[in-house]
Design a protein around this motif. Structure first.
Motif, PDB file in Angstrom:
ATOM      1  N   GLY A  33      35.341  36.706 -19.856  1.00  0.00           N
ATOM      2  CA  GLY A  33      33.865  36.471 -20.076  1.00  0.00           C
ATOM      3  C   GLY A  33      33.237  37.546 -20.939  1.00  0.00           C
ATOM      4  N   TYR A  34      33.565  38.902 -20.806  1.00  0.00           N
ATOM      5  CA  TYR A  34      32.927  39.992 -21.680  1.00  0.00           C
ATOM      6  C   TYR A  34      33.441  39.936 -22.909  1.00  0.00           C
ATOM      7  N   VAL A  35      34.748  39.454 -22.834  1.00  0.00           N
ATOM      8  CA  VAL A  35      35.370  39.326 -24.157  1.00  0.00           C
ATOM      9  C   VAL A  35      34.696  38.395 -25.076  1.00  0.00           C
ATOM     10  N   MET A  36      34.384  37.249 -24.496  1.00  0.00           N
ATOM     11  CA  MET A  36      33.761  36.213 -25.354  1.00  0.00           C
ATOM     12  C   MET A  36      32.427  36.681 -25.735  1.00  0.00           C
ATOM     13  N   LEU A  37      31.635  37.322 -24.931  1.00  0.00           N
ATOM     14  CA  LEU A  37      30.139  37.663 -24.959  1.00  0.00           C
ATOM     15  C   LEU A  37      30.169  38.523 -26.092  1.00  0.00           C
ATOM     16  N   PHE A  38      31.111  39.660 -26.261  1.00  0.00           N
ATOM     17  CA  PHE A  38      31.267  40.498 -27.499  1.00  0.00           C
ATOM     18  C   PHE A  38      31.735  39.703 -28.788  1.00  0.00           C
TER      19      PHE A  38
END
Length: 158
Positions: free
Chosen positions: A125-130
């Protein structure tokens, strides 16, 4: 590249004035899990599924707008910086712009493919956020680095 689609050069300064503070503030939000309490409000959502709450569709939910505002200002600033004309926009600059955009797309999706293989659950989820921001960041970095390098070579030849 069709320069008719680019924004006027004057937008670039506004873009930098939005991009740099919002990027710093966005990092601050992520590192310190910071939110302004006065930005707590209800927001309309198309779909929301929390950990405890049941899924809601087309409903109002309680949110804090701090990350939303920071992310929106960052996107507007990055788009203004990335897609505003240079002072002297010519075919050479257009070629650098196109090459930088292609390069940024390749690098962005290579990193995303790597992350698909090695990040899971919340971390993904953090990867997709960035990932929402990185293609613009990579483009801006590559474009201005290429222009800097070109100008340095031209000054050296004089």
């Amino acid at each position: 590249m069709n320069t008719k689609l680019l924004l006027p050069h004057q937008f670039k300064k506004t873009g930098w004035l939005l991009l740099i503070p919002s990027a710093l503030f966005g990092m601050f939000i992520l590192i310190f899990d910071f939110e302004f309490s006065f930005l707590d409000a209800k927001a309309f959502t198309i779909y929301n599924h929390g950990f405890i709450d049941p899924p809601t569709i087309f409903w109002l939910i309680n949110v804090n707008y701090t990350p939303t505002i920071s992310g929106f200002i960052f996107l507007v600033g990055a788009i203004l910086v990335a897609f505003s004309k240079e002072k002297h926009e010519d075919e050479f600059i257009a070629n650098i712009r196109l090459a930088s955009l292609v390069w940024a797309t390749y690098v962005n999706y290579a990193i995303l493919a790597f992350c698909f293989l090695f990040f899971y659950n919340f971390q993904f989820g953090y990867v997709m956020l960035f990932n929402m921001f990185t293609i613009l960041i990579f483009f801006i970095l590559r474009f201005y680095y290429s222009i800097y390098k070109t100008r340095k070579v031209l000054r050296h030849e004089e």
